[in-house]
Write an enzyme that holds these catalytic residues in place. Sequence first.
Site, PDB file in Angstrom:
ATOM      1  CG  HIS A  98      -5.064   1.141   7.679  1.00  0.00           C
ATOM      2  ND1 HIS A  98      -4.345   1.443   6.562  1.00  0.00           N
ATOM      3  CD2 HIS A  98      -6.296   0.811   7.136  1.00  0.00           C
ATOM      4  CE1 HIS A  98      -4.894   0.934   5.469  1.00  0.00           C
ATOM      5  NE2 HIS A  98      -6.145   0.460   5.715  1.00  0.00           N
ATOM      6  CD  GLU A 146      -7.903  -3.131   5.824  1.00  0.00           C
ATOM      7  OE1 GLU A 146      -7.127  -2.446   6.222  1.00  0.00           O
ATOM      8  OE2 GLU A 146      -8.873  -2.552   4.981  1.00  0.00           O
TER       9      GLU A 146
HETATM   10  O1  G3P Z   1      -8.878   0.644   5.172  1.00  0.00           O
HETATM   11  C1  G3P Z   1      -9.660  -0.161   4.040  1.00  0.00           C
HETATM   12  C2  G3P Z   1      -8.693  -0.157   3.201  1.00  0.00           C
HETATM   13  O2  G3P Z   1      -7.234  -0.503   3.302  1.00  0.00           O
HETATM   14  C3  G3P Z   1      -8.934  -1.172   1.959  1.00  0.00           C
HETATM   15  O3  G3P Z   1      -8.690  -0.564   0.748  1.00  0.00           O
HETATM   16  O4  G3P Z   1      -9.020   0.181  -1.357  1.00  0.00           O
HETATM   17  O5  G3P Z   1      -8.890  -2.512  -1.056  1.00  0.00           O
HETATM   18  O6  G3P Z   1     -10.799  -1.123  -0.249  1.00  0.00           O
HETATM   19  P1  G3P Z   1      -9.488  -1.278  -0.642  1.00  0.00           P
END
Ligand code: G3P
Length: 230
Positions: A98, A146
Amino acid sequence: MPGHKIGFPLILINFKAYREASGRRGLELAKVAEQVSKEVGVTIAVAPQLTDLAFIASQVEIPVFSQHVDSVEPGSHTGHVTLEAVRDAGAIGTMVNHSERRVRADQVDFVVKHARALGLATVVCADTPEVTAAMAALGPDMVAIEPPELIGTGIPVSRAKPEVVTRSVELVQRVNPQVKVLCGAGITTGEDVAAALRLGTVGVLLASGVVKAKDWRKAILDLVEPIVKR
Ligand code: G3P
């Protein structure tokens, strides 16, 4: 996919280190996710803090993931977390790499290989389409694209950077079509989930849109609505 049942589309809720989802609050949130999952028939998984993992996994029937594991065998590794330990704690899988807990590619390789041998599912996180493809080459069950700059912003990657998602799906399809693609960062609504699915992913990884919501049940019901309507 190793010996466990994960349905797709998948909603994976990462509790991170949020106080709102630790300890007993973490169990409450996991139970709300379980209740909605059973009501609507959509797979919702949770990734609680490590200290809450065994407790939560023993109380809910939905998939529980570890947020991270270390690339070590059981033994004299003070402070490390092994795959065997998270499996014994009741996790069906683990995230790794992550953006808030980056590791080296060789460590990802160790985790993916050993997880498969132990029957644990793997979700390898990546920040660009090219890294997503490189991680897919290691043979995880899932990769999650991400872009770190969108994490926690409420600006959904599926709508703010759709090309990043489609490129990731294309490259993973080319490198290792067995690997499923999730996307995360800024996902908070059912429309964000619908956009992610339209872009070719099979689910989303999210955190603050649920953990920090005033009404967890309402937030999760909104997320799964487009899946239920499919
Ligand atoms: O692991 C998912 C996370 O990094 C995303 O964060 O708060 O944007 O949903 P968020």
